[in-house]
Design an enzyme around this catalytic site. Structure first.
Site, PDB file in Angstrom:
ATOM      1  N   SER A  57      -2.990  56.745  79.051  1.00 16.93           N
ATOM      2  CA  SER A  57      -4.368  56.890  79.534  1.00 16.93           C
ATOM      3  C   SER A  57      -5.001  55.509  79.674  1.00 16.93           C
ATOM      4  O   SER A  57      -5.042  54.739  78.722  1.00 16.93           O
ATOM      5  CB  SER A  57      -5.195  57.725  78.560  1.00 16.93           C
ATOM      6  OG  SER A  57      -6.536  57.788  79.003  1.00 16.93           O
ATOM      7  N   VAL A  62      -4.381  49.608  74.752  1.00 17.76           N
ATOM      8  CA  VAL A  62      -3.036  49.150  75.098  1.00 17.76           C
ATOM      9  C   VAL A  62      -2.735  49.434  76.573  1.00 17.76           C
ATOM     10  O   VAL A  62      -2.143  48.603  77.267  1.00 17.76           O
ATOM     11  CB  VAL A  62      -1.969  49.770  74.164  1.00 17.76           C
ATOM     12  CG1 VAL A  62      -0.571  49.328  74.564  1.00 17.76           C
ATOM     13  CG2 VAL A  62      -2.248  49.366  72.715  1.00 17.76           C
ATOM     14  N   CYS A  63      -3.175  50.586  77.072  1.00 18.83           N
ATOM     15  CA  CYS A  63      -2.954  50.913  78.495  1.00 18.83           C
ATOM     16  C   CYS A  63      -3.733  49.946  79.384  1.00 18.83           C
ATOM     17  O   CYS A  63      -3.231  49.501  80.423  1.00 18.83           O
ATOM     18  CB  CYS A  63      -3.366  52.351  78.779  1.00 18.83           C
ATOM     19  SG  CYS A  63      -2.374  53.571  77.892  1.00 18.83           S
ATOM     20  N   ASP A  64      -4.944  49.622  78.978  1.00 15.13           N
ATOM     21  CA  ASP A  64      -5.766  48.648  79.689  1.00 15.13           C
ATOM     22  C   ASP A  64      -5.027  47.306  79.760  1.00 15.13           C
ATOM     23  O   ASP A  64      -4.884  46.713  80.834  1.00 15.13           O
ATOM     24  CB  ASP A  64      -7.102  48.523  78.947  1.00 15.13           C
ATOM     25  CG  ASP A  64      -8.089  47.557  79.584  1.00 15.13           C
ATOM     26  OD1 ASP A  64      -7.707  46.741  80.443  1.00 15.13           O
ATOM     27  OD2 ASP A  64      -9.270  47.606  79.195  1.00 15.13           O
ATOM     28  N   LEU A  67      -1.920  47.551  82.177  1.00 13.24           N
ATOM     29  CA  LEU A  67      -2.270  47.529  83.597  1.00 13.24           C
ATOM     30  C   LEU A  67      -2.775  46.149  84.011  1.00 13.24           C
ATOM     31  O   LEU A  67      -2.398  45.633  85.072  1.00 13.24           O
ATOM     32  CB  LEU A  67      -3.309  48.602  83.916  1.00 13.24           C
ATOM     33  CG  LEU A  67      -3.774  48.662  85.370  1.00 13.24           C
ATOM     34  CD1 LEU A  67      -2.601  48.762  86.352  1.00 13.24           C
ATOM     35  CD2 LEU A  67      -4.729  49.828  85.558  1.00 13.24           C
TER      36      LEU A  67
END
Length: 172
Positions: A57, A62-64, A67
């Site tokens: 998500s 961590v996803c931020d 990406l």
């Protein structure tokens, strides 16, 4: 097919749905949506090297980071390399996130409707209906050349290992 013991989230074991992809496998097709609700499939990127960053998500730290890391790296890749990020985030959330974070070099896609990427690529988390943090690199002939599924989902992937695999592939 269900696979247990491959990943954890905060130490808790989770189940992946779908067959395990290995290097040398033909890349399975998928049907996902971009931020404008337009359909994208594997064929949409025919003739390109594909770096596929998979995140649970985007609205998590961590996803931020993942990406943003790929967005920065993608600006220095050759024209025959496309960098994709696929998650279960809704297209509207993707559009908002990318605008707020200045994501311009990665095509950010949603698997929320059919979960076809997650199931076909073996990274759908059964318990959460999210995608497991992973990186795939696919060559111009749609053959999987690199697979990294992050064991502990709260950890970042090994970016350098993935980019080394991409650069080695592009040199061939």
């Amino acid at each position: 097919m269900e696979r247990k013991g491959v990943i954890t989230m905060k130490g808790n074991p989770l189940t992946l749905v779908g067959n395990e992809l290995k290097e040398g496998d033909k890349a399975p097709d998928f049907v996902v949506l971009n931020e404008n609700m337009e359909i994208r499939t594997l064929d949409s990127y025919k003739g390109k090297y594909k770096v596929i960053s998979v995140t649970p998500s985007l609205d998590t730290p961590v996803c931020d980071l993942q990406l943003q890391w790929f967005n920065e790296d993608a600006s220095s890749e050759p024209d025959d390399v496309v960098v994709l990020n696929i998650s279960m985030d809704l297209p509207f959330a993707i559009k908002r996130f990318c605008a707020a974070k200045g994501i311009k070099n990665v095509e950010v896609l949603s698997d929320h409707r059919e979960a076809s990427f997650g199931q076909n690529w073996g990274v759908l988390i059964k318990e959460l209906r999210l995608l497991a943090r992973s990186i795939f690199i696919v060559d111009k002939n749609d053959v999987v050349r690199y697979v990294q599924i992050v064991k502990e989902q709260t950890n970042e992937p090994d970016y350098e290992d993935a980019i080394k695999a991409l650069r080695d592939l592009v040199k061939e």
